[in-house]
Scaffold this motif. Structure first.
Motif, PDB file in Angstrom:
ATOM      1  N   SER A 260     -13.090  69.114  70.049  1.00  0.00           N
ATOM      2  CA  SER A 260     -12.540  68.483  71.258  1.00  0.00           C
ATOM      3  C   SER A 260     -12.226  69.533  72.322  1.00  0.00           C
ATOM      4  O   SER A 260     -12.394  69.292  73.515  1.00  0.00           O
ATOM      5  CB  SER A 260     -11.279  67.689  70.921  1.00  0.00           C
ATOM      6  N   LEU A 261     -11.750  70.700  71.885  1.00  0.00           N
ATOM      7  CA  LEU A 261     -11.469  71.789  72.833  1.00  0.00           C
ATOM      8  C   LEU A 261     -12.745  72.329  73.446  1.00  0.00           C
ATOM      9  O   LEU A 261     -12.733  72.838  74.569  1.00  0.00           O
ATOM     10  CB  LEU A 261     -10.704  72.914  72.134  1.00  0.00           C
ATOM     11  N   VAL A 262     -13.851  72.203  72.734  1.00  0.00           N
ATOM     12  CA  VAL A 262     -15.153  72.571  73.316  1.00  0.00           C
ATOM     13  C   VAL A 262     -15.566  71.522  74.341  1.00  0.00           C
ATOM     14  O   VAL A 262     -16.005  71.849  75.445  1.00  0.00           O
ATOM     15  CB  VAL A 262     -16.225  72.709  72.208  1.00  0.00           C
ATOM     16  N   ARG A 263     -15.364  70.249  73.984  1.00  0.00           N
ATOM     17  CA  ARG A 263     -15.751  69.174  74.897  1.00  0.00           C
ATOM     18  C   ARG A 263     -14.914  69.179  76.165  1.00  0.00           C
ATOM     19  O   ARG A 263     -15.425  68.870  77.252  1.00  0.00           O
ATOM     20  CB  ARG A 263     -15.650  67.819  74.195  1.00  0.00           C
ATOM     21  N   ASN A 264     -13.606  69.514  76.045  1.00  0.00           N
ATOM     22  CA  ASN A 264     -12.781  69.514  77.254  1.00  0.00           C
ATOM     23  C   ASN A 264     -12.835  70.861  77.986  1.00  0.00           C
ATOM     24  O   ASN A 264     -12.100  71.084  78.943  1.00  0.00           O
ATOM     25  CB  ASN A 264     -11.335  69.090  76.961  1.00  0.00           C
ATOM     26  N   LYS A 265     -13.738  71.746  77.477  1.00  0.00           N
ATOM     27  CA  LYS A 265     -14.092  73.002  78.147  1.00  0.00           C
ATOM     28  C   LYS A 265     -12.972  74.048  78.152  1.00  0.00           C
ATOM     29  O   LYS A 265     -12.982  74.962  78.973  1.00  0.00           O
ATOM     30  CB  LYS A 265     -14.581  72.748  79.581  1.00  0.00           C
ATOM     31  N   LEU A 266     -12.009  73.905  77.222  1.00  0.00           N
ATOM     32  CA  LEU A 266     -11.077  75.012  77.051  1.00  0.00           C
ATOM     33  C   LEU A 266     -11.786  76.172  76.353  1.00  0.00           C
ATOM     34  O   LEU A 266     -11.607  77.336  76.701  1.00  0.00           O
ATOM     35  CB  LEU A 266      -9.859  74.579  76.228  1.00  0.00           C
ATOM     36  N   ILE A 267     -12.605  75.832  75.363  1.00  0.00           N
ATOM     37  CA  ILE A 267     -13.419  76.827  74.664  1.00  0.00           C
ATOM     38  C   ILE A 267     -14.873  76.645  75.102  1.00  0.00           C
ATOM     39  O   ILE A 267     -15.396  75.531  75.077  1.00  0.00           O
ATOM     40  CB  ILE A 267     -13.295  76.662  73.135  1.00  0.00           C
ATOM     41  N   HIS A 268     -15.485  77.734  75.496  1.00  0.00           N
ATOM     42  CA  HIS A 268     -16.862  77.680  76.007  1.00  0.00           C
ATOM     43  C   HIS A 268     -17.828  78.236  74.967  1.00  0.00           C
ATOM     44  O   HIS A 268     -17.637  79.320  74.431  1.00  0.00           O
ATOM     45  CB  HIS A 268     -16.979  78.482  77.304  1.00  0.00           C
ATOM     46  N   MET A 269     -18.872  77.459  74.700  1.00  0.00           N
ATOM     47  CA  MET A 269     -19.906  77.869  73.761  1.00  0.00           C
ATOM     48  C   MET A 269     -21.169  78.238  74.541  1.00  0.00           C
ATOM     49  O   MET A 269     -21.470  77.650  75.577  1.00  0.00           O
ATOM     50  CB  MET A 269     -20.224  76.734  72.785  1.00  0.00           C
ATOM     51  N   ASP A 270     -21.919  79.201  74.014  1.00  0.00           N
ATOM     52  CA  ASP A 270     -23.214  79.555  74.585  1.00  0.00           C
ATOM     53  C   ASP A 270     -24.300  78.828  73.816  1.00  0.00           C
ATOM     54  O   ASP A 270     -24.259  78.765  72.579  1.00  0.00           O
ATOM     55  CB  ASP A 270     -23.459  81.066  74.497  1.00  0.00           C
ATOM     56  N   ALA A 271     -25.245  78.276  74.542  1.00  0.00           N
ATOM     57  CA  ALA A 271     -26.377  77.607  73.894  1.00  0.00           C
ATOM     58  C   ALA A 271     -27.496  78.621  73.688  1.00  0.00           C
ATOM     59  O   ALA A 271     -27.751  79.478  74.526  1.00  0.00           O
ATOM     60  CB  ALA A 271     -26.871  76.450  74.751  1.00  0.00           C
ATOM     61  N   GLU A 272     -28.120  78.531  72.521  1.00  0.00           N
ATOM     62  CA  GLU A 272     -29.257  79.400  72.253  1.00  0.00           C
ATOM     63  C   GLU A 272     -30.322  78.594  71.521  1.00  0.00           C
ATOM     64  O   GLU A 272     -30.033  77.598  70.853  1.00  0.00           O
ATOM     65  CB  GLU A 272     -28.846  80.612  71.419  1.00  0.00           C
ATOM     66  N   LEU A 273     -31.565  79.011  71.683  1.00  0.00           N
ATOM     67  CA  LEU A 273     -32.684  78.311  71.065  1.00  0.00           C
ATOM     68  C   LEU A 273     -33.081  79.057  69.796  1.00  0.00           C
ATOM     69  O   LEU A 273     -33.449  80.231  69.842  1.00  0.00           O
ATOM     70  CB  LEU A 273     -33.868  78.234  72.021  1.00  0.00           C
ATOM     71  N   VAL A 274     -32.955  78.389  68.662  1.00  0.00           N
ATOM     72  CA  VAL A 274     -33.289  78.993  67.382  1.00  0.00           C
ATOM     73  C   VAL A 274     -34.316  78.106  66.680  1.00  0.00           C
ATOM     74  O   VAL A 274     -34.036  76.955  66.356  1.00  0.00           O
ATOM     75  CB  VAL A 274     -32.044  79.161  66.484  1.00  0.00           C
ATOM     76  N   SER A 275     -35.522  78.637  66.494  1.00  0.00           N
ATOM     77  CA  SER A 275     -36.599  77.893  65.836  1.00  0.00           C
ATOM     78  C   SER A 275     -36.814  76.532  66.493  1.00  0.00           C
ATOM     79  O   SER A 275     -36.875  75.499  65.834  1.00  0.00           O
ATOM     80  CB  SER A 275     -36.295  77.717  64.334  1.00  0.00           C
ATOM     81  N   HIS A 276     -36.878  76.562  67.832  1.00  0.00           N
ATOM     82  CA  HIS A 276     -37.134  75.350  68.631  1.00  0.00           C
ATOM     83  C   HIS A 276     -36.006  74.325  68.538  1.00  0.00           C
ATOM     84  O   HIS A 276     -36.195  73.158  68.868  1.00  0.00           O
ATOM     85  CB  HIS A 276     -38.457  74.692  68.221  1.00  0.00           C
TER      86      HIS A 276
END
Length: 221
Positions: free
Chosen positions: A25-41
């Motif tokens: 939920s903290l990721v969804r409300n943008k308190l915690i920010h995740m980086d997106a990466e492409l792994v094996s498509h």
């Protein structure tokens, strides 16, 4: 996220699904920010190292305030943070208001002091962990220490009639109150459970004694 929690607190996040949901939920409300990466498509989210301090402090706050929205507000709003710090001081510093299974470390006072200081950036400076073990690993994940404190006070109030009747020698009525409390034993402090059990045991012993006297009396006459 799971690897970060294992590194920060030594826990396996998969074993605590409610805590996992709160962190998501903290990721969804943008308190915690995740980086997106492409792994094996396939898209996969990775927690950058710069977010570890935010994750650490947010996890400690979730132990007290299990609402992710409130935790985000504490990070972003000075007024909400000051109010939270006052509540935390009452709960964390006053050990008598804590459930006994939550053991505090020597860092409790410095935790409260840093939380109360708006000069301490919660995204850059880790709070001192006041817990020997995360309360989320000991309590239901939807319940924070603030809720436990309120529930404890309410339980003590509910115990008043039982104690009053017991002290007045009205053992039968006290036992009725004790029986009702034991039906909700998971929701009340354990010392009250022990007291209710003691009153019930004393009442049973009194009934057995009374039955024995009646039996003897009947035999005598």
């Amino acid at each position: 996220m799971a690897e970060a929690m294992r590194h920060l607190f030594g826990i396996k996040l998969a074993d605590y699904p409610k805590l996992k949901d709160q962190l998501n939920s903290l990721v969804r409300n943008k308190l915690i920010h995740m980086d997106a990466e492409l792994v094996s498509h396939r898209d996969r989210r990775r927690l950058p190292e710069r977010e570890l301090t935010t994750l650490f402090n947010a996890t400690l706050l979730l132990a007290i305030f299990p609402d992710p929205g409130r935790v985000k507000l504490i990070f972003n709003d000075v007024g909400a943070r000051q109010k939270a710090a006052r509540l935390v001081e009452l709960i964390v510093i006053n050990r008598q208001s804590l459930l006994e299974l939550v053991h505090l470390s020597v860092s409790a006072a410095t935790f409260v002091k840093a939380l109360a200081s708006p000069d301490v950036d919660l995204r850059q400076n880790r709070l001192d962990n006041p817990f020997e073990a995360l309360p989320q690993t000991l309590l239901d994940g939807d319940v924070g220490l603030l809720d436990c404190n309120v529930a404890r006070s309410a339980s003590l109030t509910k115990a008043d009639p039982m104690l009053r009747c017991y002290l007045n020698g009205e053992l039968d009525i006290a036992a009725e109150h004790a029986a009702r409390m034991l039906l909700a034993s998971e929701m009340i402090p354990h010392e009250l459970v022990y007291l209710a059990q003691h009153i019930e045991a004393e009442y049973r012993a009194a009934k057995e004694f009374s039955a024995t006297v009646d039996l003897l009396f009947g035999k005598a006459f």
